[in-house]
Design a protein around this motif. Structure first.
Motif, PDB file in Angstrom:
ATOM      1  N   LEU A 138       0.873  -1.121  -0.054  1.00 33.10           N
ATOM      2  CA  LEU A 138      -0.015   0.028  -0.002  1.00 33.10           C
ATOM      3  C   LEU A 138       0.934   1.426   0.025  1.00 33.10           C
ATOM      4  N   PRO A 139       1.075   1.812  -1.132  1.00 34.56           N
ATOM      5  CA  PRO A 139       2.256   2.760  -1.361  1.00 34.56           C
ATOM      6  C   PRO A 139       2.015   4.133  -0.503  1.00 34.56           C
ATOM      7  N   VAL A 140       0.369   4.467  -0.386  1.00 32.00           N
ATOM      8  CA  VAL A 140       0.208   5.659   0.159  1.00 32.00           C
ATOM      9  C   VAL A 140      -1.324   5.396   0.907  1.00 32.00           C
ATOM     10  N   ILE A 141      -1.292   5.933   2.233  1.00 33.48           N
ATOM     11  CA  ILE A 141      -2.646   6.021   2.940  1.00 33.48           C
ATOM     12  C   ILE A 141      -3.087   7.504   3.436  1.00 33.48           C
ATOM     13  N   GLY A 142      -4.012   7.949   2.990  1.00 30.72           N
ATOM     14  CA  GLY A 142      -4.776   9.242   3.370  1.00 30.72           C
ATOM     15  C   GLY A 142      -5.286   9.042   4.217  1.00 30.72           C
ATOM     16  N   ASP A 219      11.342  15.249  -7.051  1.00 25.83           N
ATOM     17  CA  ASP A 219      10.178  15.896  -7.460  1.00 25.83           C
ATOM     18  C   ASP A 219       9.314  14.544  -8.345  1.00 25.83           C
ATOM     19  N   ALA A 220       8.369  15.008  -8.751  1.00 29.67           N
ATOM     20  CA  ALA A 220       7.422  13.887  -9.303  1.00 29.67           C
ATOM     21  C   ALA A 220       8.122  13.056 -10.264  1.00 29.67           C
ATOM     22  N   THR A 242       7.165  19.489  -5.937  1.00 29.38           N
ATOM     23  CA  THR A 242       6.365  20.597  -6.719  1.00 29.38           C
ATOM     24  C   THR A 242       5.001  20.666  -6.086  1.00 29.38           C
ATOM     25  N   SER A 243       4.286  19.493  -5.670  1.00 26.44           N
ATOM     26  CA  SER A 243       3.000  19.594  -5.221  1.00 26.44           C
ATOM     27  C   SER A 243       3.048  20.239  -3.822  1.00 26.44           C
ATOM     28  N   LEU A 244       4.260  19.904  -2.775  1.00 27.99           N
ATOM     29  CA  LEU A 244       4.352  20.723  -1.638  1.00 27.99           C
ATOM     30  C   LEU A 244       4.411  22.044  -1.811  1.00 27.99           C
ATOM     31  N   GLU A 245       5.075  22.637  -2.737  1.00 22.41           N
ATOM     32  CA  GLU A 245       5.462  24.106  -3.159  1.00 22.41           C
ATOM     33  C   GLU A 245       3.894  24.690  -3.293  1.00 22.41           C
ATOM     34  N   LEU A 246       3.054  24.152  -3.866  1.00 22.62           N
ATOM     35  CA  LEU A 246       1.678  24.420  -4.285  1.00 22.62           C
ATOM     36  C   LEU A 246       1.045  24.554  -3.091  1.00 22.62           C
ATOM     37  N   PHE A 247       1.162  23.506  -2.288  1.00 22.83           N
ATOM     38  CA  PHE A 247       0.234  23.538  -1.066  1.00 22.83           C
ATOM     39  C   PHE A 247       0.695  24.418  -0.153  1.00 22.83           C
ATOM     40  N   SER A 248       1.934  24.679   0.043  1.00 27.50           N
ATOM     41  CA  SER A 248       2.219  25.752   1.000  1.00 27.50           C
ATOM     42  C   SER A 248       1.888  27.140   0.674  1.00 27.50           C
ATOM     43  N   PHE A 299      -2.769  14.138  -4.582  1.00 32.25           N
ATOM     44  CA  PHE A 299      -1.952  15.551  -5.301  1.00 32.25           C
ATOM     45  C   PHE A 299      -0.627  15.515  -4.693  1.00 32.25           C
ATOM     46  N   THR A 300      -0.458  14.808  -3.365  1.00 29.13           N
ATOM     47  CA  THR A 300       1.024  15.022  -2.912  1.00 29.13           C
ATOM     48  C   THR A 300       1.958  13.670  -3.509  1.00 29.13           C
ATOM     49  N   HIS A 301       1.079  12.648  -3.939  1.00 27.42           N
ATOM     50  CA  HIS A 301       1.675  11.543  -4.563  1.00 27.42           C
ATOM     51  C   HIS A 301       0.940  11.131  -5.783  1.00 27.42           C
TER      52      HIS A 301
END
Length: 618
Positions: A138-142, A219-220, A242-248, A299-301
């Motif tokens: 399970l690569p990612v859990i949200g 990065d992605a 890149t996503s985190l920069e946008l989220f910030s 969005f983050t992954h």
């Protein structure tokens, strides 16, 4: 004439006893299988609940370092002044900027999801590839959290039941909401304290090390190598910088942590290959709703092949997460078009309960159907919308016979087949807990908590009425002090209820789909069949509804919808104007003085209805 007592003879008594024994034996034999099954289920359920309790350690016996100050919210509201601040109003964030940022995230995700989906479907999984993927099945859990209580501590529970061998990255969306007075008077809310304790303890107990995500050379494209390159050494996919920069630009704060394989004094860029698990915490200054929380880990992954989405009140028995991940991988081999796979609960005896509290979304679903509709908020109907969009875009219409019966003359003659797209798995190998462990059926932990708070508030009011004149002073004290624990819970519950009422997700869903989800002829959740009567005979025929919804869209990202374009249902949307309206008027309603006068309550109800119509999109 005298009446004498007639006593049965010993022979008659013996015959009666024999007959009773025979009857009992027949009853026992006829119900033996049912009893054995019931006993087996009960024993298994208790064992699973016990295993969860044993997985949760006692709290750390030391003072935790506070890592998440609620005052971080102030950076988003530089114009907040001490004068005229409200104890019940939450500052309004810049929803226009949020719409622009999330539009870019959605656009980038769509491209990455298409690429990942195509590669997964083209890939012929070899034994070597299966072994490498199973390292983190399970690569990612949200997980999304907004409210928690001292009695429940659901976030702490789910965190301590996550298996690091099965899960790669843990993405926490935290709606860290505070009123103006709480921010300026440095009074953290009750839920903030509970959630901060859970996160701080989790980080310290397992030894997570914080990264400076702005300096991390990830990065992605680099992250995608974890899935495309068979020689990749990293076991996880770190969040896209890149996503985190946008989220910030719209978050209160972003915290990224790694759990390393071994302690190392190497530079961060060199040590990232030893990162075995990632913890990413995204904090927002207000409750943005369930759909935003579901979309954030996507969005983050953005290059992940699939994402596990879990309610914060879920708990995983040992080995269940591994079973879930392996099941998804196996399902993808014989169901390559899989969009969603959902999992059942330790109660329910194998019956399907709410399927949207613990489920996996695939990159192919995101590429073809899109993400969750962020205009359906704060909660309810967003899952029905996503399920039906899967059917609209990817499902197959097949003939449905036998409906020409009395009372069903207007029913559709076509049935939508979605068995190749959605898998509902309810067997014991993937069963999880949801809500309180004492539950015997589906109970939402959030709903249960909010309902208890509301019930307790009503009981308090009744007690105050019975106290007579003194109740006026007692009630006023409760109403004007958010520092009081009980009232703090009540305020959080009341705000949630108020936002839901003004956002009116039910009407929005009706506008978008034509009718509410059909509960089925006998009230069951219809999993294989569209609604009856006027919901739709074929999709997209109601141009009036589509036009009204299209014209109401206000986000920076939404483009013109076409009635003949299936992809129009897959487009992301975030109506900043509507959110501003709901937020502003929720503050107004919550700031009104408390009243129990019948006339004033009626006036307030009419005022609420007026505001709801004002914020409606159609």
């Amino acid at each position: 004439m005298a009446i004498t007592n007639i006593r049965p003879t010993s022979t008659q008594v013996a015959i009666l006893v024999i007959l009773q024994l025979i009857a009992y034996a027949e009853y026992r034999i006829s119900h033996q299988l049912e009893w054995e099954i019931d006993l087996e289920w009960t024993t298994w359920e208790e064992y699973m609940k016990k295993s969860i309790r044993q997985s949760i350690p006692p709290p750390l016996n030391r003072t935790l370092h506070k890592k998440f100050s609620h005052l971080d919210n102030l950076k988003l509201f530089p114009d907040l002044q001490l004068r005229n601040v409200s104890e019940f109003a939450v500052p309004i964030p810049n929803y226009e900027k949020m719409a622009a940022v999330r539009g870019k995230l959605a656009s980038s995700l769509r491209r990455d999801a298409w690429s990942t989906c195509q590669k997964l479907q083209q890939r012929n999984l070899t034994t070597q590839q299966k072994t490498r993927m199973s390292a983190k099945v399970l690569p990612v859990i949200g997980i999304t959290v907004a409210n928690d209580t001292p009695n429940n501590r659901y976030l702490r529970r789910i965190l301590h039941t996550i298996d690091f061998h099965a899960v790669g990255s843990i993405v926490i969306t935290w709606y860290d909401e505070h009123t103006e007075a709480q921010l300026l008077n440095n009074e953290p809310g009750l839920s903030h304290k509970i959630i901060e304790e859970a996160l701080s303890e989790f980080i310290e107990r397992f030894g997570f090390s914080e990264l400076n995500w702005r300096e991390a050379v990830i990065d992605a494209n680099n992250a995608a190598k974890n899935y495309d390159d068979d020689t990749a050494t990293s076991n996880i996919q770190l969040a896209s910088s890149t996503s985190l920069e946008l989220f910030s630009q719209t978050t209160t704060s972003i915290h990224q942590y790694c759990l390393y394989r071994t302690e190392s004094n190497q530079q961060q860029s060199e040590a990232l290959s030893n990162c075995q698990n990632e913890l990413l915490i995204l904090r927002f200054p207000t409750n943005l709703g369930c759909s935003v929380g579901v979309n954030n880990p996507l969005f983050t992954h953005p290059t992940s092949p699939y994402w596990l989405i879990a309610n914060y009140d879920i708990a995983y028995p040992p080995k269940i997460l591994t079973n879930m991940g392996l099941s998804v991988q196996n399902t993808l081999q014989y169901m390559p078009e899989l969009a969603v796979q959902t999992f059942g609960y330790i109660y329910g005896r194998g019956q399907l309960e709410n399927p949207w509290s613990n489920f996996v979304m695939t990159s192919c679903a995101v590429a073809r159907v899109g993400v969750w509709d962020e205009d359906i908020y704060p909660a309810y109907y967003e899952d029905d919308d996503f399920r039906d969009r899967i059917r609209y875009v990817l499902g197959r219409w097949i003939d449905d016979y036998g409906l020409n019966e009395v009372g069903y003359e207007d029913a559709p003659t076509k049935r939508m087949e979605d068995a190749h797209l959605i898998r509902y798995q309810t067997d014991r190998t993937v069963a999880v807990a949801h809500g309180p462990l004492s539950a015997e059926t589906y109970i939402s932990g959030t709903h249960d908590t909010m309902q208890k708070v509301e019930n307790e508030e009503q009981e308090e009011k009744e007690r105050n009425r019975n106290r007579g004149f003194l109740s006026l002073f007692v009630q006023r004290k409760i109403d004007t002090s958010l520092s009081n624990t009980e009232h703090s819970l009540h305020y959080e519950s009341l705000r949630w209820k108020t936002v839901r009422e003004l956002a009116d997700t039910e009407s929005y869903f009706r506008c978008k789909h034509g009718n509410l989800p059909d509960p089925g002829e006998f009230g069951e959740d219809t999993l294989r069949y569209f609604g009856w009567n006027d919901r739709f005979l074929l999709p997209f025929i109601n141009e009036t509804r589509v036009d009204r919804l299209r014209n109401a869209q206000q986000s920076n990202y939404t483009t013109r919808m076409s009635e003949n374009d299936l992809s129009s249902w897959s487009r992301w949307s975030f109506n900043a104007t509507r959110r501003n309206c709901v937020h502003k008027n929720s503050n107004i309603l919550l700031s009104l003085p408390h009243t129990e006068d019948v006339v004033e309550l009626e006036e307030r109800s009419n005022f609420t209805n007026e505001l709801r119509r004002k914020c409606a999109v159609c």
